[in-house]
Design a protein around this motif. Structure first.
Motif, mmCIF file in Angstrom:
data_model
loop_
_atom_site.group_PDB
_atom_site.id
_atom_site.type_symbol
_atom_site.label_atom_id
_atom_site.label_comp_id
_atom_site.label_asym_id
_atom_site.label_seq_id
_atom_site.Cartn_x
_atom_site.Cartn_y
_atom_site.Cartn_z
ATOM 1 N N ASP A 214 0.828 -1.209 0.000
ATOM 2 C CA ASP A 214 0.000 0.000 0.000
ATOM 3 C C ASP A 214 0.861 1.257 0.000
ATOM 4 O OD1 ASP A 214 -2.391 -1.360 -0.083
ATOM 5 O OD2 ASP A 214 -2.668 -1.391 2.076
ATOM 6 N N LEU A 215 1.963 1.232 0.725
ATOM 7 C CA LEU A 215 2.879 2.370 0.762
ATOM 8 C C LEU A 215 3.537 2.587 -0.592
ATOM 9 C CD1 LEU A 215 4.626 4.532 2.193
ATOM 10 C CD2 LEU A 215 6.143 2.656 2.930
ATOM 11 N N ALA A 216 4.079 1.519 -1.169
ATOM 12 C CA ALA A 216 4.794 1.634 -2.443
ATOM 13 C C ALA A 216 3.860 2.055 -3.570
ATOM 14 C CB ALA A 216 5.475 0.307 -2.778
ATOM 15 N N LYS A 217 2.653 1.483 -3.609
ATOM 16 C CA LYS A 217 1.694 1.854 -4.653
ATOM 17 C C LYS A 217 1.343 3.328 -4.561
ATOM 18 C CE LYS A 217 -1.262 -1.343 -3.522
ATOM 19 N NZ LYS A 217 -2.482 -2.171 -3.465
ATOM 20 N N ALA A 218 1.037 3.787 -3.350
ATOM 21 C CA ALA A 218 0.619 5.181 -3.178
ATOM 22 C C ALA A 218 1.728 6.146 -3.593
ATOM 23 C CB ALA A 218 0.213 5.427 -1.724
ATOM 24 N N ALA A 219 2.968 5.834 -3.210
ATOM 25 C CA ALA A 219 4.085 6.711 -3.567
ATOM 26 C C ALA A 219 4.329 6.688 -5.080
ATOM 27 C CB ALA A 219 5.343 6.287 -2.816
ATOM 28 N N ALA A 220 4.315 5.512 -5.675
ATOM 29 C CA ALA A 220 4.565 5.399 -7.117
ATOM 30 C C ALA A 220 3.500 6.127 -7.928
ATOM 31 C CB ALA A 220 4.628 3.929 -7.524
ATOM 32 N N PHE A 221 2.247 5.912 -7.588
ATOM 33 C CA PHE A 221 1.181 6.567 -8.328
ATOM 34 C C PHE A 221 1.222 8.075 -8.111
ATOM 35 C CE2 PHE A 221 -0.956 2.273 -8.018
ATOM 36 C CZ PHE A 221 -0.745 1.965 -9.355
ATOM 37 N N GLY A 222 1.604 8.499 -6.904
ATOM 38 C CA GLY A 222 1.737 9.922 -6.635
ATOM 39 C C GLY A 222 2.831 10.567 -7.461
ATOM 40 N N GLY B 141 3.844 9.253 -10.368
ATOM 41 C CA GLY B 141 3.618 8.956 -11.778
ATOM 42 C C GLY B 141 4.682 8.066 -12.383
ATOM 43 N N ILE B 142 5.258 7.164 -11.551
ATOM 44 C CA ILE B 142 6.270 6.240 -12.053
ATOM 45 C C ILE B 142 5.763 4.807 -11.915
ATOM 46 C CG2 ILE B 142 8.153 7.817 -11.471
ATOM 47 C CD1 ILE B 142 8.810 6.034 -9.067
ATOM 48 N N PRO B 143 6.336 3.839 -12.644
ATOM 49 C CA PRO B 143 5.890 2.451 -12.562
ATOM 50 C C PRO B 143 6.107 1.853 -11.171
ATOM 51 C CG PRO B 143 7.188 2.819 -14.540
ATOM 52 C CD PRO B 143 7.359 4.039 -13.684
ATOM 53 N N ILE B 144 5.281 0.858 -10.870
ATOM 54 C CA ILE B 144 5.351 0.148 -9.593
ATOM 55 C C ILE B 144 5.385 -1.356 -9.856
ATOM 56 C CG2 ILE B 144 2.832 0.477 -9.442
ATOM 57 C CD1 ILE B 144 5.154 -0.210 -6.448
ATOM 58 N N VAL B 145 6.366 -2.029 -9.254
ATOM 59 C CA VAL B 145 6.483 -3.483 -9.318
ATOM 60 C C VAL B 145 6.340 -4.027 -7.902
ATOM 61 C CG1 VAL B 145 7.960 -5.449 -9.877
ATOM 62 C CG2 VAL B 145 7.956 -3.427 -11.359
ATOM 63 N N ALA B 146 5.451 -4.977 -7.717
ATOM 64 C CA ALA B 146 5.197 -5.561 -6.397
ATOM 65 C C ALA B 146 5.824 -6.945 -6.307
ATOM 66 C CB ALA B 146 3.690 -5.650 -6.148
ATOM 67 N N ILE B 147 6.574 -7.173 -5.231
ATOM 68 C CA ILE B 147 7.146 -8.494 -4.959
ATOM 69 C C ILE B 147 6.651 -8.931 -3.582
ATOM 70 C CG2 ILE B 147 9.264 -9.855 -4.727
ATOM 71 C CD1 ILE B 147 10.694 -7.858 -6.477
ATOM 72 N N PRO B 148 5.475 -9.552 -3.523
ATOM 73 C CA PRO B 148 4.950 -9.981 -2.225
ATOM 74 C C PRO B 148 5.742 -11.144 -1.659
ATOM 75 C CG PRO B 148 3.533 -10.749 -3.993
ATOM 76 C CD PRO B 148 4.565 -9.875 -4.638
ATOM 77 N N THR B 149 5.938 -11.135 -0.355
ATOM 78 C CA THR B 149 6.622 -12.234 0.316
ATOM 79 C C THR B 149 5.661 -13.048 1.167
ATOM 80 O OG1 THR B 149 7.216 -10.748 2.136
ATOM 81 C CG2 THR B 149 8.829 -11.010 0.359
ATOM 82 N N ASN C 125 -7.788 6.075 5.655
ATOM 83 C CA ASN C 125 -8.508 6.369 4.422
ATOM 84 C C ASN C 125 -8.128 5.350 3.348
ATOM 85 O OD1 ASN C 125 -10.174 7.675 2.640
ATOM 86 N ND2 ASN C 125 -9.181 9.672 2.819
ATOM 87 N N TYR C 126 -8.744 5.490 2.174
ATOM 88 C CA TYR C 126 -8.410 4.693 1.000
ATOM 89 C C TYR C 126 -8.022 5.634 -0.137
ATOM 90 C CZ TYR C 126 -10.850 0.672 3.100
ATOM 91 O OH TYR C 126 -11.235 -0.350 3.908
ATOM 92 N N ILE C 127 -7.093 5.170 -0.983
ATOM 93 C CA ILE C 127 -6.802 5.875 -2.226
ATOM 94 C C ILE C 127 -7.027 4.901 -3.372
ATOM 95 C CG2 ILE C 127 -5.109 7.136 -3.589
ATOM 96 C CD1 ILE C 127 -3.508 7.662 -1.086
ATOM 97 N N HIS C 128 -7.897 5.267 -4.310
ATOM 98 C CA HIS C 128 -8.112 4.465 -5.519
ATOM 99 C C HIS C 128 -7.286 5.064 -6.644
ATOM 100 C CE1 HIS C 128 -11.485 1.867 -4.208
ATOM 101 N NE2 HIS C 128 -11.681 2.851 -3.339
ATOM 102 N N PHE C 129 -6.608 4.208 -7.401
ATOM 103 C CA PHE C 129 -5.694 4.672 -8.438
ATOM 104 C C PHE C 129 -6.321 4.541 -9.823
ATOM 105 C CE2 PHE C 129 -2.946 2.861 -5.019
ATOM 106 C CZ PHE C 129 -2.594 4.083 -4.467
ATOM 107 N N GLU C 130 -5.808 5.325 -10.745
ATOM 108 C CA GLU C 130 -6.363 5.390 -12.093
ATOM 109 C C GLU C 130 -5.800 4.326 -13.034
ATOM 110 O OE1 GLU C 130 -8.907 7.278 -13.146
ATOM 111 O OE2 GLU C 130 -9.056 7.796 -11.022
ATOM 112 N N TYR C 131 -4.732 3.638 -12.610
ATOM 113 C CA TYR C 131 -4.197 2.581 -13.461
ATOM 114 C C TYR C 131 -3.611 1.467 -12.591
ATOM 115 C CZ TYR C 131 0.182 5.242 -12.725
ATOM 116 O OH TYR C 131 1.251 5.899 -12.174
ATOM 117 N N GLU C 132 -3.252 0.390 -13.253
ATOM 118 C CA GLU C 132 -2.881 -0.837 -12.545
ATOM 119 C C GLU C 132 -1.440 -0.828 -12.044
ATOM 120 O OE1 GLU C 132 -5.888 -1.796 -15.777
ATOM 121 O OE2 GLU C 132 -3.998 -0.689 -15.647
ATOM 122 N N VAL C 133 -1.153 -1.772 -11.145
ATOM 123 C CA VAL C 133 0.226 -2.120 -10.818
ATOM 124 C C VAL C 133 0.861 -2.649 -12.100
ATOM 125 C CG1 VAL C 133 1.654 -3.743 -9.505
ATOM 126 C CG2 VAL C 133 -0.323 -2.655 -8.417
#
Length: 357
Positions: free
Chosen positions: A98-106, A108-116, A139-147
């Motif tokens: 959730d932290l990485a997605k929010a920062a990346a979308f904020g 405007g750069i790509p986000i890659v998720a590596i869940p452990t 709160n929640y933040i909904h993003f305009e595009y995918e991971v």
């Protein structure tokens, strides 16, 4: 615009996926900012760095163990810009995702998720759940595009605790129970094809997790990779995320998730030691009562007990009283799912009381 973000541009789940993660991440940028939890970095760092070096990916790595708060998101955005990184990589569990997605979308750069771990679908869902720095739901933040991509390494998944996997199983099963509250409206002729699809996929997800979940947790305890384990992790992360996307994060009576959020708002000292899916499962017991499906409560309790999950507020340390129940009721009434009429308010009060002892 009736737009859908289905979660991820690319989903990779296989043995030794970390060994070529550098190649995958370079699809999106040539300098990665990697942020992960302490445990997550400990079990992945050697292979991550080896792959980055093999494929010539420059990187900077940070360990973080707090909550995805507005303050941390802004701080992370600032340091990513300072380091001139052009792709963000989250390594770990739901909070890191959730932290990485929010920062990346904020940024405007790509986000890659590596869940452990497979404790939630956070790696896949195009939204972030935010907390205060202390851990209260915010709160929640909904993003305009995918991971952009998700990389699931089966060997890494073997290092998670069975408790984390069990948490993800209940979190995944929650989707069907929550969406089914709309039945039969979800299946009428005026309902969108997307919501009908979400209903049937949620039912399939529920059935697979019900059939394979206990076996998968047992397999994880032995430390041996099996098809059941593979399937359950796929469902926990990918299919659950797709169901959420099809519903566009709305249009469902999500009492299970709302209940967990309410506990994190007003009873943090009691719920903070329990995982997301464990709190949601407690809320699902209330959801079944709210749905008028009291006869299914014992079935769900049996599975929760098998996974050593709390089955009442008393089991997490909250001694209920009329005042406690009213506090939960008032908090839950603020969530969008709540229908404000005497019938539904009576059902909600009954549901809250049912999980007291």
């Amino acid at each position: 615009m009736d737009s859908y973000r289905f979660g991820a541009g690319r989903y990779i789940q296989e043995n030794n996926a970390l060994d070529f993660c550098g190649e995958e991440i370079k699809r999106y940028g040539n300098k990665a900012y990697v942020i992960g939890g302490n445990t997550a970095i400990a079990v992945t760092e050697k292979r991550l760095c080896s792959s980055f070096e093999k494929y010539g990916l420059a990187y900077y790595m940070e360990r973080f163990s707090g909550y995805p708060s507005v303050q941390k998101i802004e701080g992370l955005k600032a340091v990513v810009k300072e380091k001139d990184c052009n792709v963000l990589v989250g390594v770990g569990g739901g909070r890191i995702m959730d932290l990485a997605k929010a920062a990346a979308f904020g940024l405007g750069i790509p986000i890659v998720a590596i869940p452990t771990q497979a404790a939630t679908c956070a790696a896949y869902s195009p939204l972030s759940v935010l907390y205060t720095p202390e851990g209260h739901s915010d709160n929640y933040i909904h993003f305009e595009y995918e991971v952009n991509a998700i990389i699931v390494d089966n060997q890494v998944m073997l290092t998670q605790s069975p408790r984390l996997l069990a948490s993800g199983i209940l979190d995944g099963m929650a989707k069907y129970i929550e969406i089914a509250t709309l039945h039969p409206k979800v299946l009428d002729g005026n309902t969108s094809i997307a919501r009908n699809s979400a209903f049937y996929m949620a039912k399939y997800t529920y059935d697979v997790l019900g059939q394979k979940g206990e076996k998968a947790v047992s397999d994880l305890k032995t430390g041996v990779w099996t098809k059941d384990l593979h399937d359950v992790i796929y469902v926990n992360i990918a299919l659950t995320g797709i169901v959420s996307a099809l519903m566009q994060g709305k249009g469902q009576t999500a009492l299970g998730h709302a209940f967990n959020n309410a506990l994190h708002r007003d009873f943090l000292e009691y719920i903070k030691k329990w995982l997301h899916g464990e709190g949601v499962a407690l809320g699902l017991l209330a959801q079944l009562v709210y749905n008028g499906e009291d006869d299914r409560v014992e079935e769900l309790k049996r599975l929760m007990k098998e996974f050593d999950m709390p089955c009442s507020l008393a089991e997490i340390g909250i001694n209920t009283s009329p005042e406690i129940n009213e506090k939960l009721f008032q908090r839950l009434c603020t969530y969008p799912f709540m229908t404000h009429d005497k019938e539904h308010e009576k059902l909600l009060k009954k549901a809250i009381e049912s999980v007291g002892e």
